[in-house]
Write an enzyme that holds these catalytic residues in place. Structure first.
Site, short mmCIF file in Angstrom:
data_model
loop_
_atom_site.label_atom_id
_atom_site.label_comp_id
_atom_site.label_asym_id
_atom_site.label_seq_id
_atom_site.Cartn_x
_atom_site.Cartn_y
_atom_site.Cartn_z
N ARG A 184 0.86 -1.29 -0.10
CA ARG A 184 0.00 0.04 0.04
C ARG A 184 0.99 1.43 0.06
O ARG A 184 1.91 1.44 0.62
CB ARG A 184 -0.77 0.07 1.30
N GLU A 240 -4.39 7.16 -5.27
CA GLU A 240 -4.69 6.36 -6.61
C GLU A 240 -5.81 6.69 -7.36
O GLU A 240 -6.93 6.82 -6.50
CB GLU A 240 -4.50 4.59 -6.33
N HIS A 277 -1.23 -0.20 -9.89
CA HIS A 277 -1.65 -1.16 -8.93
C HIS A 277 -2.34 -2.50 -9.55
O HIS A 277 -3.54 -2.83 -9.69
CB HIS A 277 -3.01 -0.39 -8.01
#
Ligand code: DGY
Length: 327
Positions: free
Chosen positions: A241, A270, A289
């Site tokens: 993360r 994000e 991601h």
């Protein structure tokens, strides 16, 4: 087993056949709260919802306060940082996740970043693509060996161990790891991975891979002090993360040439902001991601999340529940 139909809110797209499995048994509202036009319907549906299934949306206590019938949140993710765990615990809401089915795929992504940063794969691919390969490359474009380097893994859960297996067995890398919890070393890593303190991992590893979950204890853990404690010329890779990293501190460590490179699949915000200095940084390999983003694994995650949801609504034990008693 309870046969009564309940209300389920699906807040992230899942394959039609899985949606069909849920709809056979329960009344379903499909609403994506990340879309402004669907948010009011999502909030409305929460009132009577017994079950929620989805991911990638921060679902806090303020939004769930009125969800008085809620029994289960089935997250299509292994990370549970989008949920307020003390609130769920206090309300007796079961939180399921997709631990297990994405381990190997996410470890592949982390290791791909190890390779890409060390051997400068994206930069050199662009060199070819942009027509700059007009003579043999010189030292200025040479990379750094991966095999034989010491890998430091911060967070030695399923994914950290799977990254370590790739490194130790495939690339002959000594592995050192730090984890705040007890770890039983898998047989494959016996004699190949050593437990160390957080500071020792930073000081000794050539490549540091972060696979810790995001929680109060890890938020901002990789700060200026942590980066300066890393070996000069080391590489930092993050597959967990973004908020565990102080991005300003990482940028400073890259800009001062203290770190060789960073491979990042995750960011504090994000999608990554258009004007983020990490987007075009010459020493950063950035991915959107994609840790678990393969056809096979995303399918497996959606299936597991559906099974988890239906089992809890039936009064059965889910396949993978997050243990809220640990918080
Ligand atoms: C996970 O499963 O936690 C992935 O990072 C997607 O959020």
């Amino acid at each position: 087993m309870s046969a009564a139909r309940k209300h389920v809110v699906v807040f992230r797209k899942i394959p039609d056949d899985l949606l069909g499995r849920i709809a056979e048994r329960h009344d379903v509202t499909v609403a994506d709260p990340r879309r402004a036009d669907e948010l009011p319907r999502f909030r409305d549906a929460l009132h009577g919802a017994c079950g929620l299934i989805g991911s990638s949306y921060k679902l806090g206590a303020s939004e769930l306060r009125e969800a008085n019938s809620l029994r289960v949140i089935s997250s299509i993710s292994v990370g549970v940082d989008n949920y307020e765990l003390p609130f769920l615990k206090q309300r007796g809401i079961t939180l399921c996740h997709t631990a297990g089915v994405l381990t190997e795929t996410t470890a592949d992504t982390v290791f791909a970043l190890v390779m890409a940063t060390s051997r400068r794969l994206v930069e050199l691919s662009n060199h070819v693509r942009e027509g700059r390969w007009t003579r043999n490359i010189g030292e200025d474009l040479f990379g750094w060996d991966v095999h034989g380097k010491t890998l430091g893994v911060l967070g030695f859960g399923r994914i950290g161990q799977a990254v370590a297996r790739r490194a130790a067995l495939g690339f002959d890398m000594p592995v050192i790891f730090h984890d705040p919890f007890d770890v039983t070393l898998p047989a494959a890593l016996a004699g190949r991975a050593q437990r160390a303190s957080f500071d020792e991992v930073l000081a000794r590893a050539d490549i540091v891979a972060l696979t810790l979950p995001l929680c109060d204890e890890t938020r901002g853990l990789m700060d200026a002090g942590a980066f300066s404690a890393m070996k000069p010329g080391a590489i930092f890779v993050n597959g967990s993360r973004g908020a565990i990293v102080r991005e300003d501190a990482l940028l400073a460590a890259l800009d001062s040439d203290h770190l060789r490179a960073a491979g990042l699949d995750v960011f504090a915000v994000e999608p990554l902001a258009h004007d983020s200095p990490l987007r075009n940084h010459p020493k950063v390999t950035a991915l959107p991601h994609i840790g678990s983003a393969t056809h096979e694994t995303r399918r497996a995650m959606a299936e597991l999340a559906t099974d988890n949801l239906l089992r809890v609504l039936d009064g059965a034990t889910p396949v993978a529940a997050f243990d809220l008693s640990t918080i």
